[in-house]
Design a protein around this motif. Structure first.
Motif: not given
Length: 424
Positions: A87, A89, A130, A189, A191, A193-199
């Motif tokens: 998990r 990021p 992504y 990791s 970027s 988090m900033r883009a709120r990409i699902p884990r």
């Protein structure tokens, strides 16, 4: 004569001539129209440039890389990295980076890593949120680490042209390669988090253990090779032969993905790749010989001394030069042409030639994914089916990340030399 060489090479490359044609044509014109060495020296130098024991390791490592590529290990390595990071990021992007880095420890080919990881990970990165530009940037830039992490064909060629120990160069590339990978992983990791990409799903020991078991045999080959070289059990050339035998054993006996037909295809592909490398080696050897006869390296050393350039100033100047050249020339050509000119200057300024070789290689690695002509960009375009403009936008942040790594590697020679100093 030297100005004729330079102008001829630039014009021929601009016209689209292959690099070896440009180099040989320029050398021939210089010998033909200017008094000096006889033209027959051209033929003698071509064959003499290939008469180096260090170059014997090139076909071995190329063949070992081809064998491992057809063994289906890319999926196993990527699955291992993916299982380990759970998990974290950006774990999917880190899996692509880690898979590419591990593939580099086996084949040493940046283009091969981009192709292998791109086919496997691009659809998963898109599905994971992504986006095509971010996914293309990760895949295209990650492959550059593979010419720094040993075994590296670029390091072999530098060692042969600069007359340095290939074993030491291999060892010197370990920590810089890891530094490049860690900075890349940190940015991926951050970027994500900033883009709120699902884990992805969390770490599960059972899944990680299963992935490790599947990738175990692939992981042991670079471990055996580097341990043998570092401990002095065998030379890089002997290590290449061992890598070939071990890769064949894994593919045929363990994974059972290699048969006689695929083995023959790998041998043919390796022979073609070796021939492409060696013809550039031969052509660059002629250029280096002509420049040496003309006294160009000695003149450059004298000019540097007269200018009062410090070692740090020289390294920073070389970085700017190589970053620009790396966008146009592939690392093989750039190393073979520039090493005979730059290494004597570096040595005269007290710069360790092993450290300088790592700095050169990292520079040219960055050039492999720098617009407009980075080789990895065109490999990614072919594999991923994207427009070059999308790939350009995707790689831009990673150019900055890798330049940060380059600055650290340039300013802290211990990153390159610490393990080397521990060799017997």
């Amino acid at each position: 004569m030297s100005w004729v060489l330079g102008i001829s090479v630039v014009i021929l490359i601009a016209l689209g001539a292959p690099i070896f044609v440009a180099l040989l044509t320029a050398a021939s014109l210089a010998l033909l129209f200017f008094p000096g060495p006889p033209l027959i020296a051209l033929q003698q130098t071509i064959f003499g440039g290939l008469d180096a024991y260090a170059l014997l390791s090139v076909p071995f490592f190329v063949f070992a890389g081809e064998l491992m590529a057809i063994s289906g290990i890319a999926d196993r390595l990527i699955n291992l990295v993916r299982a380990l990071f759970g998990r974290v990021p950006g774990s999917l992007g880190i899996a692509a980076l880690g898979g590419s880095t591990l593939i580099g420890t086996i084949c040493g080919s940046s283009a091969a890593a981009v192709a292998a990881v791109g086919r496997n990970m691009y659809p998963q990165l898109i599905e994971g949120g992504y986006g095509k530009q971010r996914a293309a940037g990760i895949i295209t830039s990650s492959g550059a680490i593979d010419i720094v992490i040993p075994p590296s064909i670029a390091m072999i060629l530098y060692g042969a042209s600069a007359e340095q120990s290939i074993a030491k160069l291999f060892v010197a590339g370990i920590i810089p390669g890891v530094v490049m990978a860690l900075l890349m992983a940190g940015y991926i990791s951050f970027s994500a988090m900033r883009a709120r990409i699902p884990r992805e799903a969390g770490f599960r020991a059972r899944v990680a253990w299963q992935a490790f078991r599947q990738a175990f045999w692939a992981l042991t080959m670079p471990a055996f090779v580097m341990t043998g070289i570092y401990a002095g059990f065998f030379s890089p050339t002997e290590a290449g032969g061992f890598a070939c035998a071990y890769a064949a054993f894994i593919g045929i006996v363990v994974y059972r993905t290699v048969n006689f037909r695929s083995l023959l295809e790998a041998a043919i592909s390796s022979a073609m790749m070796t021939a492409r490398i060696m013809i550039v080696v031969a052509a660059a050897g002629v250029i280096s010989w002509v420049l040496t006869v003309e006294g160009v390296p000695q003149a450059l050393i004298a000019a540097t001394a007269d200018a009062g350039m410090s070692p740090l100033g020289f390294l920073l100047t070389v970085n700017l030069l190589l970053l620009a050249i790396g966008c146009v020339l592939d690392p093989t050509s750039a190393i073979l042409v520039l090493s005979p000119l730059l290494v004597p200057i570096a040595v005269s300024l007290g710069i360790d030639p092993i450290h300088f070789g790592v700095v050169m290689t990292v520079n040219l690695a960055i050039g492999m994914f720098t617009p407009p002509f980075g080789l990895n960009i065109f490999v990614a375009q072919s594999v991923l089916g994207l427009r070059t403009s999308d790939i350009y936008r995707g790689v831009l942040p990673y150019i900055g990340v890798q330049i940060s790594a380059l600055v650290l590697i340039t300013l802290i020679p211990a990153l390159s030399l610490w393990l080397v100093n521990g060799m017997s």
